[in-house]
Enzyme design. Sequence first.
Site, mmCIF file in Angstrom:
data_model
loop_
_atom_site.group_PDB
_atom_site.id
_atom_site.type_symbol
_atom_site.label_atom_id
_atom_site.label_comp_id
_atom_site.label_asym_id
_atom_site.label_seq_id
_atom_site.Cartn_x
_atom_site.Cartn_y
_atom_site.Cartn_z
ATOM 1 N N GLY A 82 -0.611 -4.147 -1.806
ATOM 2 C CA GLY A 82 -0.724 -5.598 -1.847
ATOM 3 C C GLY A 82 -1.380 -6.034 -3.155
ATOM 4 N N HIS A 101 8.660 1.803 -8.443
ATOM 5 C CA HIS A 101 7.401 1.571 -7.725
ATOM 6 C C HIS A 101 7.559 2.011 -6.266
ATOM 7 C CE1 HIS A 101 3.399 -0.154 -7.965
ATOM 8 N NE2 HIS A 101 3.597 -0.817 -6.840
ATOM 9 N N ASP A 124 8.859 2.880 -13.096
ATOM 10 C CA ASP A 124 7.920 1.909 -12.524
ATOM 11 C C ASP A 124 7.431 0.965 -13.616
ATOM 12 O OD1 ASP A 124 5.989 0.494 -11.184
ATOM 13 O OD2 ASP A 124 5.045 2.248 -10.271
ATOM 14 N N SER A 134 0.151 2.026 -4.368
ATOM 15 C CA SER A 134 0.132 0.802 -5.167
ATOM 16 C C SER A 134 -1.299 0.248 -5.254
ATOM 17 C CB SER A 134 1.116 -0.205 -4.583
ATOM 18 O OG SER A 134 1.295 -1.295 -5.450
ATOM 19 N N TRP A 135 -1.533 -1.005 -4.818
ATOM 20 C CA TRP A 135 -2.903 -1.528 -4.817
ATOM 21 C C TRP A 135 -3.849 -0.590 -4.080
ATOM 22 C CZ3 TRP A 135 -7.176 -4.017 -5.899
ATOM 23 C CH2 TRP A 135 -8.137 -4.202 -4.908
#
Length: 317
Positions: A45, A297, A269, A117-118
């Site tokens: 996120g 990604h 990515d 990711s985050w």
Amino acid sequence: MSLTGEFAPIEPYASGMLPVGDGHEIYWEASGNPDGKPALYLHGGPGGGMGAGYRRRFDPEKYLIVGFEQRGCGRSRPLAEPDVVALATNTTRHLIADIEALRGHLGVRQWLINGVSWGTTLALAYAQAHPGRVSELVLMATTLTTPDAVEWITETVGCLFPVEWDAFRTASGASPGQRLVDAYYEMLTGPDEQTRARAVDAWAAWEDAHVSLGQTTSAGHHDPLWQQTFVVLTVHYWKHAAFLGASELRDKMSALSGIPAVLIQGKLDVSGPAAAAWDLYKAWPGSRFVLIEDEGHGGPRMVQEMIEAIAEFGDKR
């Protein structure tokens, strides 16, 4: 197992809402083997929520699999509101404290951390704050959420998506010299509901554009409440560069020395270029770097590498 190495779907054997202060309660769940090796999944996120697929990446006979939804999103309450005062108690430091509260609640001494990711930013920040509580890290699609990374993903990478970025810039209403992330933050935290809705739609369209490269499907999500929460939290954290110093995560890499890690990255990515993971790998004794040539990604081969890395650590207690 599936063709990508995922395990059969399972349901949690326990779940609950954990009060963590400031009026927040976080939703958590545990699945797999209650006596297995503890592992914590950190979703992306910010504000993306965790879904159910993460459970399939762990051997349920070997792992105690824990997931939770970060402050303000998913089934945690209250959901993030587009209000500066409400957002003040949602920072990386708060999330790190929430993870520790959950660890204590479950009686876990040490766990493997899996971030995507985050979730990789949060995993690194947590591990550096509490290295003794982390047995290993498995990180996919690493991003550091630094000021440079935020500028890249909101401004510079527009050179690869000129049509989409021009629409993103125009919708921001940014004044000359103003950062787009700041302009969107003003729109999202302003009083006008229609302005906020336009900002959510424009930001989500830009997210779809840059995440889609090297993916087989769009990153889009069409539930309006999910989308608003996701955009509000993403802009909040990106505006403040994850509430971390510009080079804080890189400067504290010595805290992770000796903690085994696997960093899995897609060469395509553009949202989180591979250089960030590569730099961490070079500064991280005990880490391994895996580059997937034809994915971005996220993607099935990256997931397969992540499953294999998690399995590699499954017998180490």
